[in-house]
Scaffold this motif. Structure first.
Motif, PDB file in Angstrom:
ATOM      1  N   GLY A  93       0.568  -1.102   0.109  1.00  0.00           N
ATOM      2  CA  GLY A  93      -0.024  -0.097   0.027  1.00  0.00           C
ATOM      3  C   GLY A  93       0.963   1.251   0.113  1.00  0.00           C
ATOM      4  N   ILE A  94       2.263   1.225  -0.712  1.00  0.00           N
ATOM      5  CA  ILE A  94       2.902   2.397  -0.784  1.00  0.00           C
ATOM      6  C   ILE A  94       2.750   2.994  -1.949  1.00  0.00           C
ATOM      7  CG2 ILE A  94       5.388   3.034  -0.429  1.00  0.00           C
ATOM      8  CD1 ILE A  94       5.681   0.632   1.302  1.00  0.00           C
ATOM      9  N   ALA A  95       2.927   4.323  -1.770  1.00  0.00           N
ATOM     10  CA  ALA A  95       2.638   5.170  -3.291  1.00  0.00           C
ATOM     11  C   ALA A  95       3.983   5.012  -3.950  1.00  0.00           C
ATOM     12  CB  ALA A  95       2.181   6.688  -2.975  1.00  0.00           C
ATOM     13  N   TYR A  96       3.916   4.907  -5.157  1.00  0.00           N
ATOM     14  CA  TYR A  96       5.106   4.603  -5.838  1.00  0.00           C
ATOM     15  C   TYR A  96       4.994   5.185  -7.305  1.00  0.00           C
ATOM     16  CZ  TYR A  96       9.004   1.921  -8.227  1.00  0.00           C
ATOM     17  OH  TYR A  96      10.060   1.942  -8.864  1.00  0.00           O
ATOM     18  N   ILE A  97       6.029   6.088  -7.875  1.00  0.00           N
ATOM     19  CA  ILE A  97       5.912   6.698  -9.128  1.00  0.00           C
ATOM     20  C   ILE A  97       6.972   6.103  -9.994  1.00  0.00           C
ATOM     21  CG2 ILE A  97       5.630   8.987 -10.385  1.00  0.00           C
ATOM     22  CD1 ILE A  97       5.305  10.277  -7.818  1.00  0.00           C
ATOM     23  N   LEU A  98       6.814   5.369 -11.020  1.00  0.00           N
ATOM     24  CA  LEU A  98       7.721   4.868 -11.702  1.00  0.00           C
ATOM     25  C   LEU A  98       8.171   5.810 -12.940  1.00  0.00           C
ATOM     26  CD1 LEU A  98       8.929   2.114 -12.449  1.00  0.00           C
ATOM     27  CD2 LEU A  98       7.178   1.782 -14.174  1.00  0.00           C
ATOM     28  N   LYS A  99       9.512   5.869 -12.782  1.00  0.00           N
ATOM     29  CA  LYS A  99      10.169   6.931 -13.878  1.00  0.00           C
ATOM     30  C   LYS A  99      10.193   6.304 -15.066  1.00  0.00           C
ATOM     31  CE  LYS A  99      13.329   9.021 -10.511  1.00  0.00           C
ATOM     32  NZ  LYS A  99      14.764   9.358 -10.441  1.00  0.00           N
ATOM     33  N   GLU A 111      -2.447  12.925  -4.157  1.00  0.00           N
ATOM     34  CA  GLU A 111      -3.825  12.567  -3.708  1.00  0.00           C
ATOM     35  C   GLU A 111      -4.169  11.386  -2.856  1.00  0.00           C
ATOM     36  OE1 GLU A 111      -5.958  12.812  -7.260  1.00  0.00           O
ATOM     37  OE2 GLU A 111      -5.364  14.908  -7.664  1.00  0.00           O
ATOM     38  N   LYS A 112      -3.389  10.377  -3.218  1.00  0.00           N
ATOM     39  CA  LYS A 112      -3.378   9.141  -2.574  1.00  0.00           C
ATOM     40  C   LYS A 112      -2.939   9.265  -1.041  1.00  0.00           C
ATOM     41  CE  LYS A 112      -1.942   4.311  -2.042  1.00  0.00           C
ATOM     42  NZ  LYS A 112      -1.010   3.092  -2.899  1.00  0.00           N
ATOM     43  N   TYR A 113      -1.803   9.943  -0.686  1.00  0.00           N
ATOM     44  CA  TYR A 113      -1.219   9.949   0.403  1.00  0.00           C
ATOM     45  C   TYR A 113      -1.763  11.092   1.587  1.00  0.00           C
ATOM     46  CZ  TYR A 113       1.996   6.483   1.090  1.00  0.00           C
ATOM     47  OH  TYR A 113       2.677   5.230   1.612  1.00  0.00           O
ATOM     48  N   LEU A 116      -5.029   9.246   2.540  1.00  0.00           N
ATOM     49  CA  LEU A 116      -4.867   8.096   3.566  1.00  0.00           C
ATOM     50  C   LEU A 116      -4.427   8.937   4.736  1.00  0.00           C
ATOM     51  CD1 LEU A 116      -2.984   5.437   1.481  1.00  0.00           C
ATOM     52  CD2 LEU A 116      -5.347   5.312   2.319  1.00  0.00           C
ATOM     53  N   PHE A 117      -3.639   9.845   4.676  1.00  0.00           N
ATOM     54  CA  PHE A 117      -3.022  10.635   5.730  1.00  0.00           C
ATOM     55  C   PHE A 117      -3.960  11.463   6.612  1.00  0.00           C
ATOM     56  CE2 PHE A 117       0.038  13.453   8.199  1.00  0.00           C
ATOM     57  CZ  PHE A 117       0.879  12.372   8.961  1.00  0.00           C
ATOM     58  N   ASN A 118      -4.997  12.157   5.939  1.00  0.00           N
ATOM     59  CA  ASN A 118      -5.868  12.847   6.456  1.00  0.00           C
ATOM     60  C   ASN A 118      -7.016  11.941   7.233  1.00  0.00           C
ATOM     61  OD1 ASN A 118      -5.077  15.155   5.604  1.00  0.00           O
ATOM     62  ND2 ASN A 118      -5.944  15.447   3.730  1.00  0.00           N
ATOM     63  N   GLN A 119      -7.442  10.814   6.624  1.00  0.00           N
ATOM     64  CA  GLN A 119      -8.312  10.103   7.361  1.00  0.00           C
ATOM     65  C   GLN A 119      -7.842   9.052   8.348  1.00  0.00           C
ATOM     66  OE1 GLN A 119     -10.185   7.507   4.097  1.00  0.00           O
ATOM     67  NE2 GLN A 119     -10.454   9.418   2.705  1.00  0.00           N
ATOM     68  N   GLY A 120      -6.260   9.153   8.573  1.00  0.00           N
ATOM     69  CA  GLY A 120      -5.760   8.479   9.886  1.00  0.00           C
ATOM     70  C   GLY A 120      -5.583   6.984   9.233  1.00  0.00           C
ATOM     71  N   ASN A 121      -5.400   6.708   7.892  1.00  0.00           N
ATOM     72  CA  ASN A 121      -5.132   5.212   7.585  1.00  0.00           C
ATOM     73  C   ASN A 121      -3.822   5.066   7.018  1.00  0.00           C
ATOM     74  OD1 ASN A 121      -7.928   4.727   7.998  1.00  0.00           O
ATOM     75  ND2 ASN A 121      -8.572   5.510   5.811  1.00  0.00           N
ATOM     76  N   TYR A 122      -2.956   6.060   7.287  1.00  0.00           N
ATOM     77  CA  TYR A 122      -1.659   5.964   6.696  1.00  0.00           C
ATOM     78  C   TYR A 122      -0.838   4.757   7.702  1.00  0.00           C
ATOM     79  CZ  TYR A 122       3.244   6.689   5.816  1.00  0.00           C
ATOM     80  OH  TYR A 122       4.587   6.590   5.743  1.00  0.00           O
TER      81      TYR A 122
END
Length: 254
Positions: A93-99, A111-113, A116-122
């Motif tokens: 469940g980790i955000a990953y941007i592929l170069k 947006e994903k993080y 998650l962080f605002n909802q306390g789900n991180y």
């Protein structure tokens, strides 16, 4: 908003700054570190809202830094690594941007993080997750087969090894079933294919079938010391041979 950027390539750093500016305007500050040593110094002295991190820095991999210092903010990894590592990130469940990534890719990760962080789900990175990521990186850097070239009537397609659930022998060639249930013909023998695959991921359960551990959904006992295996994307349950069952059990517990 305060952001830490861990990136050893200046052009990549400049690209991140452009995307951050487009997303947040002037409403952010940042520090840039090109090595784990500099990153550690920043993290010990400052608090950050999130971190943008490459994997390979000037003095090693950033996983080692995150293993050493407790991080309490989201981390978005930006790297050219794919295959095993990309799957490991998704699994955890980790955000990953592929170069090379686009502005759209960047925005989706942000947006994903934020969500998650605002909802306390991180979920913070822990030692087990980091160990899994390091193992995936090590697998990706080996010489094991990463993809097969599949010749079809409409042209050539690529089949990524990480998507393969089952491989079955069929004369002088093999049929590979991916995790979505699609079948692909590989113009090689089963023995030849097995030699190219990571033995911690793939096991030959009988004379004609190879299974991938990542897509085993269920295992049930069968007669004569055999096991029936439910595989993702595969309708029929492949079966271990009597002679392979013992080694298969040991392989599962590696």
């Amino acid at each position: 908003m305060n952001i830490l950027i861990l990136e050893d390539e200046i052009p990549a750093y400049q690209k991140l700054i452009n995307y951050l500016t487009n997303s947040f305007g002037e409403d952010f500050t940042h520090d840039i570190a090109r090595s784990n040593t500099d990153g550690k110094e920043f993290l010990l002295k400052n608090k950050y809202d999130f971190i943008l991190s490459d994997i390979q820095l000037l003095d090693g991999i950033s996983f080692d830094l995150f293993d050493e210092i407790n991080i309490d903010c989201p981390i978005i990894f930006c790297s050219a690594h794919d295959e095993y590592l990309f799957k490991a990130f998704n699994t955890n469940g980790i955000a990953y941007i592929l170069k090379p990534y686009s502005k759209s890719d960047f925005n989706k990760a942000i947006e994903k993080y934020q969500s998650l962080f605002n909802q306390g789900n991180y979920n913070k990175l822990n030692s087990d997750t980091l160990s899994n990521l390091k193992s995936a990186l090590q697998e990706e850097n080996t010489s094991y087969k990463k993809r097969f070239v599949i010749k079809k009537t409409k042209g050539i397609q690529l089949l990524n090894v990480v998507d393969i659930s089952l491989i079955e022998a069929s004369g002088d060639f093999c049929i590979a079933t991916d995790n979505s249930g699609k079948k692909h013909t590989i113009s090689q023998t089963l023995g030849s294919i097995l030699q190219q695959l990571n033995p911690t991921k793939f096991f030959k359960i009988n004379r004609s079938e190879i299974v991938c551990i990542d897509y085993i959904e269920n295992i049930e006992s069968h007669f004569k010391n055999r096991l029936l295996i439910s595989m993702k994307g595969v309708k029929e349950k492949p079966m271990t041979s009597s002679s392979s069952t013992s080694d298969f059990r040991k392989w599962l517990e590696q």
